[in-house]
Design a protein around this motif. Structure first.
Motif, PDB file in Angstrom:
ATOM      1  N   PHE A 157       0.856  -1.183   0.000  1.00  0.00           N
ATOM      2  CA  PHE A 157       0.000   0.000   0.000  1.00  0.00           C
ATOM      3  C   PHE A 157       0.889   1.229   0.000  1.00  0.00           C
ATOM      4  O   PHE A 157       1.729   1.390   0.883  1.00  0.00           O
ATOM      5  N   ASP A 158       0.708   2.069  -0.983  1.00  0.00           N
ATOM      6  CA  ASP A 158       1.521   3.283  -1.125  1.00  0.00           C
ATOM      7  C   ASP A 158       3.015   2.988  -1.017  1.00  0.00           C
ATOM      8  O   ASP A 158       3.770   3.711  -0.366  1.00  0.00           O
ATOM      9  N   GLY A 159       3.427   1.894  -1.650  1.00  0.00           N
ATOM     10  CA  GLY A 159       4.840   1.551  -1.695  1.00  0.00           C
ATOM     11  C   GLY A 159       5.380   0.883  -0.447  1.00  0.00           C
ATOM     12  O   GLY A 159       6.559   0.556  -0.385  1.00  0.00           O
ATOM     13  N   GLN A 160       4.532   0.661   0.560  1.00  0.00           N
ATOM     14  CA  GLN A 160       4.972  -0.018   1.768  1.00  0.00           C
ATOM     15  C   GLN A 160       4.311  -1.385   1.837  1.00  0.00           C
ATOM     16  O   GLN A 160       3.186  -1.560   1.380  1.00  0.00           O
ATOM     17  N   LEU A 161       5.024  -2.338   2.403  1.00  0.00           N
ATOM     18  CA  LEU A 161       4.479  -3.689   2.481  1.00  0.00           C
ATOM     19  C   LEU A 161       4.400  -4.143   3.926  1.00  0.00           C
ATOM     20  O   LEU A 161       5.065  -3.603   4.806  1.00  0.00           O
TER      21      LEU A 161
END
Length: 194
Positions: A157-161
């Motif tokens: 999500f938004d480049g974070q995992l």
């Protein structure tokens, strides 16, 4: 498992299983008490009911119980003292419900007479947050962390995992687990095609 509607939310727990590998052993059980659904007595359910089913392994006759959950999301607040600035909204609700889940499992809700339990589902908590810590302190092992390590994830999500979906095995069951696979579904797809 044909349970019919359990709980009032549109999102509900269910079991889909491979009948060639396992067979239901006895009846399912649901944890739908106020102490689990609304542990802070707000007057409205925060969690969905937990659903437990015992299965027998067709090849060995071994018995284990799986309980699937969907705890309160971090998306909307639960109020002062419940919302945590670092662990998200409704952290206390999830933690109290995790403890209630452990208490319920200790009663052997499906009558399996076996202490092989696995807690699965969307617990809406990261692996080091209070609800997961409470379950681990209760003698369960975080299988996703054990098999996949700190880089494990089930979503991006938004480049974070990270992962909010869990599989935690009781002390009696953990030694029998031979592997774990996370199905990322569409987690690795860019937002452009979602």
């Amino acid at each position: 498992i044909a349970t019919g509607a359990i709980g009032s939310d549109a999102i509900r727990q269910a079991f889909i299983y491979k009948s060639a590998n396992v067979s239901p052993f006895g009846d399912y059980a649901a944890l739908d008490t106020p102490a689990f659904l609304d542990p802070n007595n707000t007057g409205s359910d925060k969690n969905r009911p937990a659903l437990a089913q015992t299965f027998s392994v067709n090849s060995t006759g071994g018995v284990f119980t799986v309980v699937v959950n969907h705890l309160k999301s971090k998306g909307s607040g639960c109020g002062v003292g419940d919302d945590d600035p670092e662990q998200g909204n409704c952290n206390l609700t999830r933690t109290l419900s995790a403890q209630e889940l452990l208490n319920w499992l200790a009663t052997d809700p499906t009558g399996s007479a076996d202490e092989d339990f696995m807690i699965i589902g969307d617990l809406n908590s990261y692996d080091k947050e209070d609800p997961i810590d409470a379950i681990v302190a209760g003698g369960y092992t975080d299988l996703i962390f054990s098999f996949n390590g700190e880089s494990a994830y089930s979503y991006v999500f938004d480049g974070q995992l990270g992962y909010l979906d869990h599989a935690l095995a009781s002390a009696d069951l953990v030694g029998e687990v031979t592997g774990l696979t996370q199905w990322h579904i569409n987690a690795d797809e860019p937002d452009l095609i979602n």
